[in-house]
Design an enzyme around this catalytic site. Structure first.
Site, mmCIF file in Angstrom:
data_model
loop_
_atom_site.group_PDB
_atom_site.id
_atom_site.type_symbol
_atom_site.label_atom_id
_atom_site.label_comp_id
_atom_site.label_asym_id
_atom_site.label_seq_id
_atom_site.Cartn_x
_atom_site.Cartn_y
_atom_site.Cartn_z
ATOM 1 N N ARG A 122 0.849 -1.197 0.000
ATOM 2 C CA ARG A 122 0.000 0.000 0.000
ATOM 3 C C ARG A 122 0.886 1.249 0.000
ATOM 4 O O ARG A 122 0.909 2.016 0.940
ATOM 5 C CB ARG A 122 -0.981 -0.072 1.151
ATOM 6 N N GLN A 127 -1.227 2.736 -5.530
ATOM 7 C CA GLN A 127 -2.593 3.097 -5.101
ATOM 8 C C GLN A 127 -3.653 2.687 -6.115
ATOM 9 O O GLN A 127 -4.740 2.266 -5.746
ATOM 10 C CB GLN A 127 -2.685 4.589 -4.840
ATOM 11 N N ASP A 130 -4.808 -0.830 -5.607
ATOM 12 C CA ASP A 130 -5.155 -1.175 -4.226
ATOM 13 C C ASP A 130 -6.602 -1.694 -4.160
ATOM 14 O O ASP A 130 -7.537 -0.966 -3.833
ATOM 15 C CB ASP A 130 -4.959 0.054 -3.346
ATOM 16 N N SER A 133 -8.540 -1.478 -0.786
ATOM 17 C CA SER A 133 -9.210 -0.202 -0.522
ATOM 18 C C SER A 133 -10.487 -0.079 -1.356
ATOM 19 O O SER A 133 -11.516 0.389 -0.859
ATOM 20 C CB SER A 133 -8.281 0.979 -0.831
ATOM 21 N N TYR A 229 -1.273 1.826 9.325
ATOM 22 C CA TYR A 229 -2.142 0.839 9.974
ATOM 23 C C TYR A 229 -2.051 0.929 11.489
ATOM 24 O O TYR A 229 -1.121 1.507 12.034
ATOM 25 C CB TYR A 229 -1.724 -0.578 9.559
HETATM 26 P P1 NAD Z 1 -7.608 -1.904 8.372
HETATM 27 O O1 NAD Z 1 -8.691 -2.538 7.564
HETATM 28 O O2 NAD Z 1 -6.396 -2.689 8.728
HETATM 29 O O3 NAD Z 1 -8.262 -1.399 9.768
HETATM 30 C C1 NAD Z 1 -9.432 -0.628 9.814
HETATM 31 C C2 NAD Z 1 -9.332 0.392 10.928
HETATM 32 O O4 NAD Z 1 -9.396 -0.263 12.206
HETATM 33 C C3 NAD Z 1 -8.035 1.194 10.942
HETATM 34 O O5 NAD Z 1 -8.338 2.564 10.824
HETATM 35 C C4 NAD Z 1 -7.414 0.861 12.291
HETATM 36 O O6 NAD Z 1 -6.706 1.967 12.857
HETATM 37 C C5 NAD Z 1 -8.642 0.500 13.111
HETATM 38 N N1 NAD Z 1 -8.355 -0.282 14.337
HETATM 39 C C6 NAD Z 1 -7.486 -1.298 14.533
HETATM 40 N N2 NAD Z 1 -7.530 -1.743 15.819
HETATM 41 C C7 NAD Z 1 -8.477 -0.991 16.451
HETATM 42 C C8 NAD Z 1 -8.976 -0.967 17.775
HETATM 43 N N3 NAD Z 1 -8.516 -1.794 18.722
HETATM 44 N N4 NAD Z 1 -9.941 -0.065 18.075
HETATM 45 C C9 NAD Z 1 -10.417 0.793 17.140
HETATM 46 N N5 NAD Z 1 -9.963 0.818 15.859
HETATM 47 C C10 NAD Z 1 -9.013 -0.055 15.518
HETATM 48 O O7 NAD Z 1 -7.101 -0.580 7.729
HETATM 49 P P2 NAD Z 1 -7.463 0.131 6.348
HETATM 50 O O8 NAD Z 1 -8.812 0.720 6.442
HETATM 51 O O9 NAD Z 1 -7.188 -0.784 5.209
HETATM 52 O O10 NAD Z 1 -6.371 1.281 6.333
HETATM 53 C C11 NAD Z 1 -6.061 2.034 7.469
HETATM 54 C C12 NAD Z 1 -5.144 3.163 7.066
HETATM 55 O O11 NAD Z 1 -4.061 2.678 6.262
HETATM 56 C C13 NAD Z 1 -5.792 4.212 6.198
HETATM 57 O O12 NAD Z 1 -6.611 5.089 6.870
HETATM 58 C C14 NAD Z 1 -4.545 4.833 5.580
HETATM 59 O O13 NAD Z 1 -3.935 5.711 6.496
HETATM 60 C C15 NAD Z 1 -3.649 3.650 5.364
HETATM 61 N N6 NAD Z 1 -3.750 3.224 3.954
HETATM 62 C C16 NAD Z 1 -2.819 3.627 3.070
HETATM 63 C C17 NAD Z 1 -2.930 3.265 1.729
HETATM 64 C C18 NAD Z 1 -1.931 3.659 0.694
HETATM 65 O O14 NAD Z 1 -1.068 4.434 0.971
HETATM 66 N N7 NAD Z 1 -2.046 3.139 -0.506
HETATM 67 C C19 NAD Z 1 -3.977 2.491 1.308
HETATM 68 C C20 NAD Z 1 -4.922 2.080 2.242
HETATM 69 C C21 NAD Z 1 -4.790 2.445 3.547
#
Ligand code: NAD
Length: 383
Positions: A122, A127, A130, A133, A229
């Protein structure tokens, strides 16, 4: 070179890996495309539309498996299909290599190359590929629609001659990709939304969508791992989150929970007491169900009613929106293909960061070290 598009066989799967509109750039490079009859029908793409786009259509799945050099898929082929893959074929899709490596064993043992869309790094450059996402965005939207459909209340505030209806209160746990889309969708429907995430950085994004971010003191521990993450939390920090969730559940009509920590089972955040604290008729959608679920009562794939609360634990919400989910997924696939196909020829540069990250196996051996380790552990003699 032949690219094959198969009809997905996983139960309930309705998406397709490429749509007719995606074929132009491939066919212009001299690539032949053969589609299994009916592959796109649930996603709004008829056999005729694929033919019009320049593909051939066959009912002979075995022909595609035996002859396709490139096989973009949504989900992993079963063991029988894996055994029929053409030698040196390149297969890509949501292959679940870390969840179920042994289900891929037949393909890993063959001289083919497997890329997993879950493992695409990621990073900014990737992107456009991805797919996690893309699908999380669809799931976040659909989770709120499913909840609104089940809720015996309206989402928006209504002021009518017959009285005033207060807005529904929605609580979103985990404000990542799916959670933010759930917040945006619930807001558009007029709900009052609160959200919680362990990553402080999520607070600003939550507020920018017009929702309230619930802060909890987690004792100053690091809550962020790599790549944006969440990190795996201590039991004490998790407990502080659980307490906040139980308190917030009591005044929430809907909870959409999405919390995940990459490579780990989903954190158990919602206790039975939190579900029981919700008013009868409330709805909880556990989007973390494929990773075990955020609620201790969740049974992945099963809808339950507990103390009058509907608990949904869907395993594949994107498949309930097959047209747009396929549209997004196919763009991710097409962008990935652009990395490995140049002027109609396969160019596998496994030193490329994106390809190296996404590669599960190459020419008969696992490439991903975690997959290799898990397969070794399965095949190691016991006792
Ligand atoms: P994910 O599916 O792994 O997790 C979903 C959410 O759960 C996250 O926001 C995480 O902080 C939250 N979480 C984990 N444990 C928790 C807890 N105990 N209590 C409450 N919340 C908790 O993550 P995702 O949605 O795939 O991505 C998260 C972040 O990763 C994004 O917001 C972004 O910053 C980053 N991301 C970057 C890229 C990229 O650069 N290409 C792409 C996707 C995501």
């Amino acid at each position: 070179m032949l690219l094959g598009i198969l009809k997905e066989t996983a139960p309930g799967e309705t998406r397709v890996a490429l749509l007719p509109e995606n074929l132009k750039t491939l066919i212009a490079q001299g690539i032949s495309v053969t589609v299994e009859s009916g592959a796109g029908v649930s996603a709004g793409a008829s056999d005729a539309a694929y033919r019009e786009a320049g593909a051939s259509v066959t009912v002979d799945r075995g022909f595609i498996l035996a002859n396709a050099d490139l096989l973009p898929l949504v989900t992993a082929p079963d063991a029988a299909d894996q055994a029929r893959l053409k030698l040196h074929a390149v297969v890509l899709g949501f292959l679940k290599p870390l969840e179920a490596p042994q289900a891929l064993a037949a393909a890993i043992a063959r001289p083919v190359t497997l890329f997993s869309m879950e493992l695409v790094p990621r990073i900014s450059r990737a992107q456009s590929m991805d797919a996690l996402s893309s699908m999380a965005t669809v799931a976040g939207y659909k989770a709120v629609i499913a909840a609104a459909d089940r809720l015996p209340r309206l989402f928006p505030m209504l002021i009518t001659a017959a009285g005033t209806i207060p807005p529904a209160r929605v609580f979103v746990i985990g404000a990542g990709v799916a959670g933010l889309q759930a917040i945006a969708t619930a807001r558009r429907l007029g709900a009052v939304v609160e959200a919680f995430d362990v990553r402080a950085a999520a607070g600003e994004q939550v507020r920018s969508l017009g929702a309230k971010f619930l802060d909890v003191d987690l004792g100053g521990i690091a809550t962020e791992g790599g790549g944006g993450y969440a990190a795996e939390l201590t039991e004490e920090a998790l407990d502080r989150g659980r307490d906040l969730i139980t308190r917030t559940a009591a005044h929430s009509d809907v909870i959409v929970t999405t919390a995940q920590v990459p490579g780990r089972p989903a954190p158990r955040l919602i206790r039975r007491a939190a579900v029981e604290a919700m008013r009868p008729g409330s709805v909880l959608v556990d989007l973390a169900a494929p990773a075990g679920g955020n609620c201790e009562l969740t049974q992945p794939g099963v809808t339950q009613t507990i103390a009058g609360v509907t608990l949904l634990a869907p395993l594949n919400l994107p498949a309930e929106v097959p047209v747009d989910a396929s549209h997004l997924y196919a763009r991710n696939i097409l962008n990935f293909l652009a990395l490995i196909v140049k002027k109609g020829e396969l160019t596998l540069d496994l030193a490329d960061e994106v390809l190296a990250g996404a590669c599960v196996a190459h020419e008969g051996s696992p490439v991903n070290p975690r997959v290799a380790k898990m397969l070794e552990a399965v095949s190691a003699p016991t006792g």
